[in-house]
Design an enzyme around this catalytic site. Structure first.
Site, PDB file in Angstrom:
ATOM      1  CG  ASP A  28      -0.256  -0.384   2.527  1.00 23.57           C
ATOM      2  OD1 ASP A  28       0.985  -0.353   2.584  1.00 23.57           O
ATOM      3  OD2 ASP A  28      -0.966  -0.693   3.493  1.00 23.57           O
TER       4      ASP A  28
ATOM      5  CG  ASN B 149      -8.611  -1.525  12.391  1.00 32.38           C
ATOM      6  OD1 ASN B 149      -7.697  -2.187  11.890  1.00 32.38           O
ATOM      7  ND2 ASN B 149      -9.046  -0.405  11.848  1.00 32.38           N
TER       8      ASN B 149
ATOM      9  CG  HIS C  38      -5.676  -2.218   9.133  1.00 33.15           C
ATOM     10  ND1 HIS C  38      -5.700  -0.874   9.431  1.00 33.15           N
ATOM     11  CD2 HIS C  38      -4.374  -2.585   9.280  1.00 33.15           C
ATOM     12  CE1 HIS C  38      -4.484  -0.461   9.729  1.00 33.15           C
ATOM     13  NE2 HIS C  38      -3.659  -1.486   9.652  1.00 33.15           N
TER      14      HIS C  38
ATOM     15  CD  GLU D  40      -8.453   1.052   8.012  1.00 35.14           C
ATOM     16  OE1 GLU D  40      -8.565   0.272   8.981  1.00 35.14           O
ATOM     17  OE2 GLU D  40      -7.605   1.957   7.975  1.00 35.14           O
TER      18      GLU D  40
HETATM   19  P1  PGA Z   1       2.550  -1.650  12.673  1.00 37.04           P
HETATM   20  O1  PGA Z   1       1.390  -1.562  11.572  1.00 37.04           O
HETATM   21  O2  PGA Z   1       3.472  -2.721  12.208  1.00 37.04           O
HETATM   22  O3  PGA Z   1       3.197  -0.288  12.639  1.00 37.04           O
HETATM   23  O4  PGA Z   1       1.878  -1.972  13.969  1.00 37.04           O
HETATM   24  C1  PGA Z   1       0.806  -2.735  11.132  1.00 37.04           C
HETATM   25  C2  PGA Z   1      -0.413  -2.401  10.299  1.00 37.04           C
HETATM   26  O5  PGA Z   1      -1.103  -1.401  10.589  1.00 37.04           O
HETATM   27  O6  PGA Z   1      -0.701  -3.158   9.358  1.00 37.04           O
END
Ligand code: PGA
Length: 241
Positions: free
Chosen positions: A67, A136, A138, A143
């Protein structure tokens, strides 16, 4: 689905890096999927170590990232292109023209998404994809929603994600409100998937993904339907399992 629990983030990084090494040794022209965020940093450190030790040769691989933020140029220090160059690609022998990251600053996000999905298909699909997971549930920027989006698409970021990501910006206001992301289908078509998670903030999302119902309310729960997925988590993230 295989779930492996480790004591430290470093151990998870070493285990994930070893899976990349195995993939590239088995198939030198592998198509590798990468992710941004804090969690993959130890994995990228270990991959760089393996490269420096001569274990992995990236000269024939193609890479795709999950992304990118909308509206940030690839030179912006919070863009995901910048992150990948700093944390991995500048330190290994991947060909610069074999690095694919969605262009979030083309002025036409929909076209950029369509072209990206076509590029993944043209490359023959992704052999090995690493994923982080949001608090959450995702994966990439998919999301919680009422359906699983299939292909690369644009998304409006949720307040929870903006809140989680504001630590990288001066304030929540500076976090881009939109992003471009591979879809759930784009991710599920990867032949092998690794999901990594550390810390207690991820414990509910890991529980819901592994033991919960398969629902787009927890996008990572779809991974229960994939035939080659490995979760590498620490004890805090595994606490509710
Ligand atoms: P993080 O993000 O590794 O910074 O916790 C993971 C994500 O949001 O997919």
């Amino acid at each position: 689905m295989v779930v492996k629990v480790y004591k430290t983030a470093e151990e998870i990084g070493k285990a994930a890096a070893a899976m990349y090494a195995a993939q590239v040794i088995k198939k030198p022209d592998s198509v590798l999927g990468f992710a941004t965020g804090s969690t993959p940093i130890p994995t990228y450190k270990s991959i760089i170590e393996l490269y420096n030790e001569g274990v992995i040769d990236f000269s024939q691989v193609t890479t795709f990232n999950l992304d990118e933020y909308s509206g940030l140029d690839g030179t912006h220090d919070q863009s995901y292109r910048y992150f990948m160059m700093q944390n991995l690609f500048n330190h290994i022998n991947v060909r610069k023209d074999a690095i694919n990251i969605i262009n979030g600053n083309s002025g036409d996000d929909e076209k950029a998404c369509k072209e990206y999905e076509e590029r993944i298909n043209k490359a023959g699909g992704i052999d090995l994809q690493i994923l982080g997971i949001g608090n959450n549930g995702h994966i990439a920027f998919n999301e919680p929603a009422d359906y699983f989006p299939n292909e690369t698409h644009t998304v409006k970021l949720t307040e929870s994600t903006i809140e989680a990501n504001k630590r990288f910006f001066n304030s929540a206001d500076e976090v881009p409100k939109y992003a471009l992301t591979m879809g759930i289908g784009s991710i599920m078509r990867a032949r092998s998937i690794i999901l990594i998670a550390t810390g207690s903030a991820k414990a509910q999302a890991i529980y819901d993904s592994v033991k919960g119902n398969i629902t787009p309310n927890c996008p990572a729960s779809v991974l229960q339907l994939h035939n080659d997925v490995t979760f590498l988590v620490d004890e805090a993230a595994a606490a509710k399992l």
